[in-house]
Design a protein around this motif. Structure first.
Motif, PDB file in Angstrom:
ATOM      1  N   ARG A   1       0.823  -1.208   0.000  1.00 27.47           N
ATOM      2  CA  ARG A   1       0.000   0.000   0.000  1.00 27.47           C
ATOM      3  C   ARG A   1       0.857   1.260   0.000  1.00 27.47           C
ATOM      4  O   ARG A   1       0.413   2.312  -0.473  1.00 27.47           O
ATOM      5  CB  ARG A   1      -0.920  -0.006   1.220  1.00 27.47           C
ATOM      6  N   ALA A   2       2.074   1.184   0.536  1.00 27.81           N
ATOM      7  CA  ALA A   2       2.954   2.353   0.600  1.00 27.81           C
ATOM      8  C   ALA A   2       4.399   1.885   0.635  1.00 27.81           C
ATOM      9  O   ALA A   2       4.694   0.756   1.064  1.00 27.81           O
ATOM     10  CB  ALA A   2       2.644   3.207   1.833  1.00 27.81           C
ATOM     11  N   MET A   3       5.299   2.739   0.178  1.00 24.38           N
ATOM     12  CA  MET A   3       6.724   2.442   0.244  1.00 24.38           C
ATOM     13  C   MET A   3       7.378   3.330   1.286  1.00 24.38           C
ATOM     14  O   MET A   3       7.008   4.508   1.438  1.00 24.38           O
ATOM     15  CB  MET A   3       7.387   2.668  -1.117  1.00 24.38           C
ATOM     16  N   VAL A   4       8.355   2.769   2.005  1.00 20.44           N
ATOM     17  CA  VAL A   4       9.058   3.503   3.057  1.00 20.44           C
ATOM     18  C   VAL A   4      10.529   3.609   2.699  1.00 20.44           C
ATOM     19  O   VAL A   4      11.166   2.616   2.335  1.00 20.44           O
ATOM     20  CB  VAL A   4       8.917   2.802   4.428  1.00 20.44           C
ATOM     21  N   VAL A   5      11.078   4.826   2.795  1.00 16.88           N
ATOM     22  CA  VAL A   5      12.511   5.071   2.597  1.00 16.88           C
ATOM     23  C   VAL A   5      13.015   5.740   3.878  1.00 16.88           C
ATOM     24  O   VAL A   5      12.990   6.967   4.010  1.00 16.88           O
ATOM     25  CB  VAL A   5      12.763   5.965   1.371  1.00 16.88           C
ATOM     26  N   PRO A   6      13.475   4.946   4.870  1.00 14.15           N
ATOM     27  CA  PRO A   6      13.825   5.484   6.191  1.00 14.15           C
ATOM     28  C   PRO A   6      15.306   5.864   6.333  1.00 14.15           C
ATOM     29  O   PRO A   6      15.877   5.792   7.421  1.00 14.15           O
ATOM     30  CB  PRO A   6      13.469   4.321   7.110  1.00 14.15           C
ATOM     31  N   SER A   7      15.942   6.283   5.255  1.00 16.85           N
ATOM     32  CA  SER A   7      17.399   6.439   5.197  1.00 16.85           C
ATOM     33  C   SER A   7      17.941   7.447   6.204  1.00 16.85           C
ATOM     34  O   SER A   7      17.314   8.456   6.514  1.00 16.85           O
ATOM     35  CB  SER A   7      17.812   6.869   3.791  1.00 16.85           C
ATOM     36  N   ARG A   8      19.164   7.162   6.648  1.00 21.27           N
ATOM     37  CA  ARG A   8      19.920   8.128   7.446  1.00 21.27           C
ATOM     38  C   ARG A   8      20.643   9.135   6.550  1.00 21.27           C
ATOM     39  O   ARG A   8      20.959  10.244   6.985  1.00 21.27           O
ATOM     40  CB  ARG A   8      20.944   7.403   8.308  1.00 21.27           C
ATOM     41  N   ALA A   9      20.947   8.747   5.315  1.00 18.34           N
ATOM     42  CA  ALA A   9      21.650   9.622   4.364  1.00 18.34           C
ATOM     43  C   ALA A   9      21.323   9.165   2.960  1.00 18.34           C
ATOM     44  O   ALA A   9      21.146   7.970   2.711  1.00 18.34           O
ATOM     45  CB  ALA A   9      23.160   9.589   4.594  1.00 18.34           C
ATOM     46  N   GLU A  10      21.216  10.121   2.041  1.00 15.63           N
ATOM     47  CA  GLU A  10      20.966   9.832   0.625  1.00 15.63           C
ATOM     48  C   GLU A  10      21.560  10.971  -0.203  1.00 15.63           C
ATOM     49  O   GLU A  10      21.915  12.025   0.327  1.00 15.63           O
ATOM     50  CB  GLU A  10      19.468   9.734   0.328  1.00 15.63           C
ATOM     51  N   SER A  11      21.638  10.759  -1.512  1.00 13.46           N
ATOM     52  CA  SER A  11      21.967  11.832  -2.434  1.00 13.46           C
ATOM     53  C   SER A  11      20.674  12.257  -3.121  1.00 13.46           C
ATOM     54  O   SER A  11      19.946  13.106  -2.636  1.00 13.46           O
ATOM     55  CB  SER A  11      23.023  11.379  -3.445  1.00 13.46           C
ATOM     56  N   LEU A  12      20.361  11.638  -4.265  1.00 16.89           N
ATOM     57  CA  LEU A  12      19.085  11.876  -4.938  1.00 16.89           C
ATOM     58  C   LEU A  12      18.583  10.505  -5.391  1.00 16.89           C
ATOM     59  O   LEU A  12      18.792  10.119  -6.534  1.00 16.89           O
ATOM     60  CB  LEU A  12      19.248  12.829  -6.127  1.00 16.89           C
ATOM     61  N   PRO A  13      17.925   9.763  -4.493  1.00 17.48           N
ATOM     62  CA  PRO A  13      17.672   8.335  -4.754  1.00 17.48           C
ATOM     63  C   PRO A  13      16.673   8.080  -5.868  1.00 17.48           C
ATOM     64  O   PRO A  13      15.563   8.604  -5.866  1.00 17.48           O
ATOM     65  CB  PRO A  13      17.127   7.834  -3.409  1.00 17.48           C
ATOM     66  N   TYR A  14      17.091   7.236  -6.810  1.00 19.83           N
ATOM     67  CA  TYR A  14      16.202   6.832  -7.901  1.00 19.83           C
ATOM     68  C   TYR A  14      14.982   6.094  -7.375  1.00 19.83           C
ATOM     69  O   TYR A  14      13.898   6.167  -7.964  1.00 19.83           O
ATOM     70  CB  TYR A  14      16.944   5.927  -8.879  1.00 19.83           C
ATOM     71  N   VAL A  15      15.141   5.361  -6.277  1.00 21.77           N
ATOM     72  CA  VAL A  15      14.031   4.555  -5.783  1.00 21.77           C
ATOM     73  C   VAL A  15      12.830   5.434  -5.452  1.00 21.77           C
ATOM     74  O   VAL A  15      11.674   5.041  -5.670  1.00 21.77           O
ATOM     75  CB  VAL A  15      14.480   3.712  -4.570  1.00 21.77           C
ATOM     76  N   ILE A  16      13.068   6.653  -4.963  1.00 21.48           N
ATOM     77  CA  ILE A  16      11.969   7.566  -4.668  1.00 21.48           C
ATOM     78  C   ILE A  16      11.396   8.138  -5.962  1.00 21.48           C
ATOM     79  O   ILE A  16      10.173   8.246  -6.124  1.00 21.48           O
ATOM     80  CB  ILE A  16      12.427   8.680  -3.713  1.00 21.48           C
ATOM     81  N   LEU A  17      12.253   8.505  -6.895  1.00 21.37           N
ATOM     82  CA  LEU A  17      11.757   8.992  -8.180  1.00 21.37           C
ATOM     83  C   LEU A  17      10.881   7.942  -8.857  1.00 21.37           C
ATOM     84  O   LEU A  17       9.804   8.249  -9.384  1.00 21.37           O
ATOM     85  CB  LEU A  17      12.934   9.350  -9.090  1.00 21.37           C
ATOM     86  N   GLU A  18      11.339   6.697  -8.853  1.00 18.33           N
ATOM     87  CA  GLU A  18      10.606   5.631  -9.535  1.00 18.33           C
ATOM     88  C   GLU A  18       9.272   5.352  -8.852  1.00 18.33           C
ATOM     89  O   GLU A  18       8.248   5.139  -9.527  1.00 18.33           O
ATOM     90  CB  GLU A  18      11.473   4.378  -9.574  1.00 18.33           C
ATOM     91  N   ALA A  19       9.263   5.344  -7.532  1.00 19.22           N
ATOM     92  CA  ALA A  19       8.008   5.119  -6.817  1.00 19.22           C
ATOM     93  C   ALA A  19       7.044   6.283  -7.017  1.00 19.22           C
ATOM     94  O   ALA A  19       5.845   6.086  -7.215  1.00 19.22           O
ATOM     95  CB  ALA A  19       8.280   4.905  -5.332  1.00 19.22           C
ATOM     96  N   ALA A  20       7.577   7.502  -6.988  1.00 16.84           N
ATOM     97  CA  ALA A  20       6.731   8.679  -7.206  1.00 16.84           C
ATOM     98  C   ALA A  20       6.124   8.659  -8.605  1.00 16.84           C
ATOM     99  O   ALA A  20       4.949   8.974  -8.798  1.00 16.84           O
ATOM    100  CB  ALA A  20       7.543   9.948  -6.994  1.00 16.84           C
ATOM    101  N   ALA A  21       6.924   8.280  -9.608  1.00 11.63           N
ATOM    102  CA  ALA A  21       6.427   8.229 -10.980  1.00 11.63           C
ATOM    103  C   ALA A  21       5.302   7.213 -11.132  1.00 11.63           C
ATOM    104  O   ALA A  21       4.407   7.389 -11.961  1.00 11.63           O
ATOM    105  CB  ALA A  21       7.568   7.884 -11.938  1.00 11.63           C
ATOM    106  N   ALA A  22       5.332   6.159 -10.322  1.00 12.51           N
ATOM    107  CA  ALA A  22       4.293   5.127 -10.391  1.00 12.51           C
ATOM    108  C   ALA A  22       3.063   5.489  -9.564  1.00 12.51           C
ATOM    109  O   ALA A  22       2.106   4.712  -9.514  1.00 12.51           O
ATOM    110  CB  ALA A  22       4.863   3.792  -9.912  1.00 12.51           C
ATOM    111  N   GLY A  23       3.093   6.639  -8.890  1.00 10.98           N
ATOM    112  CA  GLY A  23       1.958   7.040  -8.070  1.00 10.98           C
ATOM    113  C   GLY A  23       1.842   6.271  -6.768  1.00 10.98           C
ATOM    114  O   GLY A  23       0.751   6.134  -6.211  1.00 10.98           O
TER     115      GLY A  23
END
Length: 371
Positions: free
Chosen positions: A270-292
């Motif tokens: 139902r939802a994706m979680v990205v609980p990172s302590r540090a990131e740059s510009l993660p593709y995983v968030i872009l890809e999930a956002a693009a999929a709605g």
């Protein structure tokens, strides 16, 4: 132009970035080549590079590249330098800490040599001053900055970190965000998901998976509904996370699977979680956002740049109660979560495309070559 991309490991977001960039530059009529590590990536990297090589007129070359600094780096630098002399590129573009090291030390500083371009992908800057390696990495970055003609940062965050630790480079600097293809904005079919939450990525403490497990345990201890979590990935801390799941008594609600393409598993939760302590510009968030996909993420790195006007919804890193509250809020109001996801999809669609990324980087090449 003749363009050579140099990076170490053919996995993850950095690999995705270089693949998209090389393909886009080749489609625009440039001669493009790649040199990367021969010892990592496995069959998936082999297949991806083989599929790309047919469109790269300067081909793909793989050599052994160590992850940590060592005497073997000297042999790698000599090998890359020979390849550069053979190809005579106009631009040598290093990606990530090791790729940036090899590219800039291998490219000649003599007049008529290639433009030396460097894109940090966050690696060296994920280690703060308290980390033993920080001062070594910053000393190397400071030395290599003098051998760099153009810095291309994939997020404003990484540029700020660069300036924070090293000061302005004195060279041309540009921020060019990562981008997605139009096909990645195609809607996903969403049957009844088997899981409430999804984590997908490398299994490292840096990614905050331990914080996510603690948040689920907190929800159980407080008598709230316990979300079903699917963890997809592999990495050096996998055994520690498995032990934590058992210790917290979460074996009945957490499932772990090996790596899988993100669009294959997004419909399962139902939802994706990205609980990172540090990131740059993660593709995983872009890809999930693009999929709605509804998203719960931490306020680190370039993630606020992806969320844009919705950045206030982000959670402080390593804050177990705040993450638990965000999970409860997202899962408790499905209509609101889907509306937020659709708004974020529209924002990402307008701001983060492969076409914008390729054009922005080529403009940087043109400017530095004109200088």
């Amino acid at each position: 132009m003749r363009i050579l991309h140099v990076f170490r490991t053919p996995v993850g977001g950095l690999f995705r970035h270089v693949m998209d960039l090389a393909r886009g530059q080749s489609e625009r009529g440039h001669d493009v080549g790649i040199i990367c590590d021969a010892t990592t990536g496995g069959a998936r990297a082999d297949a991806a590079l083989a599929s790309l090589e047919a469109s790269l007129s300067l081909s793909v070359r793989r050599v052994a590249m160590g992850r940590l600094p060592g005497v073997g780096d000297l042999a790698t630098i000599r090998t890359v330098a020979r390849h550069v002399r053979h190809l005579r590129p106009d631009v040598v573009h290093g990606h990530g800490a090791k790729g940036g090291l090899f590219a800039r030390l291998a490219a000649s500083r003599k007049p008529g040599g290639p433009a030396r371009v460097y894109t940090p992908h966050g690696g060296s800057f994920h280690y703060g001053p308290a980390h033993p390696a920080h001062h070594l990495y910053m000393a190397v970055e400071r030395y290599l900055a003098r051998r760099t003609d153009l810095f291309i940062f994939e997020s404003g965050f990484v540029r700020e970190e660069f300036h924070r630790y090293l000061g302005p480079s004195g060279q041309l600097e540009k921020v060019v965000h990562n981008g997605l293809t139009e096909a990645e904005f195609a809607p996903l079919s969403r049957p009844s998901p088997a899981f409430d939450l999804l984590f997908i990525g490398e299994l490292r403490t840096l990614k905050g998976i331990d914080i996510l497990l603690d948040a689920i345990a907190l929800l159980r201890a407080s008598g709230q509904p316990v979300p079903r979590l699917l963890i997809v990935g592999a990495g050096p801390d996998e055994a520690a996370f498995r032990a934590q799941i058992v210790k917290l008594g979460l074996s009945d609600t957490v499932t772990m699977r090996p790596p899988s393409p993100i669009r294959h598993v997004l419909p399962e939760a139902r939802a994706m979680v990205v609980p990172s302590r540090a990131e740059s510009l993660p593709y995983v968030i872009l890809e999930a956002a693009a999929a709605g996909q509804p998203l719960i993420a931490t306020r680190v790195g370039g993630i606020p740049e992806i969320f844009g006007p919705a950045a206030s919804r982000l959670v402080a890193p390593a804050d177990v109660p705040a993450l638990a509250a965000a999970i409860t809020q997202t899962l408790g109001d499905a209509n609101r979560a889907l509306a937020d996801a659709e708004a974020l999809r529209d924002y990402v669609h307008a701001s983060f495309s492969v076409s914008l990324m390729v054009d922005g980087i080529l403009l940087g090449y043109d400017e530095i070559r004109a200088r």
